[in-house]
Design an enzyme around this catalytic site. Structure first.
Site, PDB file in Angstrom:
ATOM      1  CD  GLU A  39      -2.930  -0.966  -0.214  1.00 32.32           C
ATOM      2  OE1 GLU A  39      -3.147   0.284  -0.769  1.00 32.32           O
ATOM      3  OE2 GLU A  39      -3.336  -1.868  -0.937  1.00 32.32           O
ATOM      4  CB  THR A  45       4.804   4.047  -7.650  1.00 29.28           C
ATOM      5  OG1 THR A  45       5.355   4.864  -6.670  1.00 29.28           O
ATOM      6  CG2 THR A  45       5.401   3.587  -8.791  1.00 29.28           C
ATOM      7  CE1 TYR A 119      -7.302   4.609  -1.240  1.00 31.79           C
ATOM      8  CE2 TYR A 119      -5.001   4.408  -1.207  1.00 31.79           C
ATOM      9  CZ  TYR A 119      -6.003   4.048  -1.949  1.00 31.79           C
ATOM     10  OH  TYR A 119      -6.080   2.976  -2.842  1.00 31.79           O
ATOM     11  CG  ASP A 137      -8.035   5.968  -4.790  1.00 32.04           C
ATOM     12  OD1 ASP A 137      -9.156   5.655  -5.026  1.00 32.04           O
ATOM     13  OD2 ASP A 137      -6.866   5.226  -5.170  1.00 32.04           O
ATOM     14  CB  CYS A 190     -14.717   3.310 -13.549  1.00 32.22           C
ATOM     15  SG  CYS A 190     -15.862   4.443 -13.724  1.00 32.22           S
TER      16      CYS A 190
HETATM   17  N1  ADE Z   1      -3.713   0.768  -5.205  1.00 34.16           N
HETATM   18  C1  ADE Z   1      -3.592   0.959  -4.024  1.00 34.16           C
HETATM   19  N2  ADE Z   1      -3.933  -0.049  -3.337  1.00 34.16           N
HETATM   20  C2  ADE Z   1      -3.985  -1.090  -4.327  1.00 34.16           C
HETATM   21  C3  ADE Z   1      -4.427  -2.438  -4.260  1.00 34.16           C
HETATM   22  N3  ADE Z   1      -4.095  -3.094  -3.037  1.00 34.16           N
HETATM   23  N4  ADE Z   1      -4.441  -3.242  -5.441  1.00 34.16           N
HETATM   24  C4  ADE Z   1      -4.471  -2.666  -6.516  1.00 34.16           C
HETATM   25  N5  ADE Z   1      -4.331  -1.190  -6.590  1.00 34.16           N
HETATM   26  C5  ADE Z   1      -4.157  -0.344  -5.346  1.00 34.16           C
END
Ligand code: ADE
Length: 329
Positions: A39, A45, A119, A137, A190
């Site tokens: 996370e 990124t 978040y 987010d 989406c």
């Molecule tokens: N972006 C942030 N957390 C994510 C996750 N667990 N899987 C895919 N995209 C993400």
């Protein structure tokens, strides 16, 4: 109204997710530590760039204890290419806390870890601990403003809070899957740029924006603030087999290694061998760089000197300088 539309949207979303979710390395074997690492990496990124670096990072630092015990330079080196290095320093500090106290078991415990905002605390609480705390987010705001054809400005903190409360009230027992399904829908159906793939969407019969043919009118954004432009002269200075490096101080990219560079000055270090321009865009700043490859006759003592091999193995150089690392051969 919105509450009921959301409630009806959850079962088809979960069914869709179980069939269509991407296979991602952090979805394979889930430990709270692995969720924390992924996370933090995913905060700023892209998924594609995180994939291989996540696997490598976990091989190198398989547990919070292993990470806590590592020197900071090695952690920064393992973070190379992901950008936004304060995340690596925060993750390192978080690992030390977890190694000493165990992984937190509540949302507020997770939220108190360095580098974890609302978040990320929601994502970790949902995915690692199975707790009903949403992670809202840009992706999630996009799918929800479209589902409800909601014209609220998504850059307004109140909008985020309102959607978080809406989600929290409907959280299903499959907290982790629900959290990732929301992200996944925003990532692969989406989509943020260009037309959404409504033909593949589990919400196509529920989505008010789609039913009105107005998908791309949502979400509504505030006007963007302009970035500050900084012009830099960047030097790849070679002397014999070694290159000049400098450690960055406080601020942007703190603690990383860089090629000597100057904002309002273009000093001469030796014979000019090549010159090229490059640009790097950060969140609030753009670097417009002029790079010079020069051959020097002396190893100026204000710099650290390293061979190409040493630079590759030991020195974390931010990708902002990527155009010029090609000169290090
Ligand atoms: N972006 C942030 N957390 C994510 C996750 N667990 N899987 C895919 N995209 C993400």
């Amino acid at each position: 109204m919105e509450q009921e539309r959301l409630r009806n949207a959850i079962p088809p979303l979960l069914s869709w997710y179980r069939i269509h979710k991407r296979e991602l390395p952090w979805r394979e074997s889930r430990t709270p530590y692995g969720v924390l690492v992924s996370e933090l990496m995913l905060q700023q990124t892209r998924v594609e760039a995180v994939k291989v670096r996540y696997v490598r990072f976990l091989e190198r630092f398989p547990s919070a204890e292993a990470l806590a015990a590592a020197p900071q330079d090695e952690v920064l080196k393992a973070w190379e290419g992901l950008g936004y290095y304060s995340r690596a320093r925060n993750l390192h500090r978080a690992a030390k806390i977890i190694a000493a106290e165990g992984f937190p078991q509540t949302w507020s415990g997770v939220r108190a870890l360095p580098g974890v905002g609302d978040y990320t605390a929601g994502a970790i609480s949902s995915i690692a601990l199975g707790l009903p705390f949403p992670a809202v987010d840009g992706n999630v705001l996009r799918i929800l403003t479209r589902l409800f054809a909601d014209p609220a400005n998504i850059d307004d903190m109140g909008t985020k809070k309102r959607f978080a409360e809406l989600l929290k009230a409907e959280y299903p027992p499959e907290a982790g899957e629900f959290c990732e399904a929301l992200m996944e829908l925003g990532a692969i159906v989406c989509v943020p740029n260009g037309a959404p793939l409504c033909g593949a969407c589990p919400w196509s019969k529920l989505c008010l924006a789609h039913l009105a043919g107005k998908e791309e009118e949502f979400p509504v954004h505030a006007e963007k603030r302009a970035r500050r432009i900084v012009s830099l002269n960047v030097y790849v200075i070679k002397c014999g087999e070694e290159y000049a490096l400098r450690k960055r101080g406080e601020g942007l990219l703190a603690g990383l290694w860089e090629f000597p560079n100057f904002e309002n000055d273009a000093p001469e270090f030796g014979k000019l061998l090549a010159k090229k321009s490059a640009k790097h865009v950060f969140t609030h700043i753009e670097w417009h760089m002029t790079g010079r490859l020069v051959e020097a006759e002396e190893k100026f003592p204000q710099f650290v000197w390293a061979t190409a091999e040493q630079i590759r193995r030991q020195y974390a150089i931010p990708s902002a300088f990527k155009a010029f690392t090609e000169w290090v051969t």
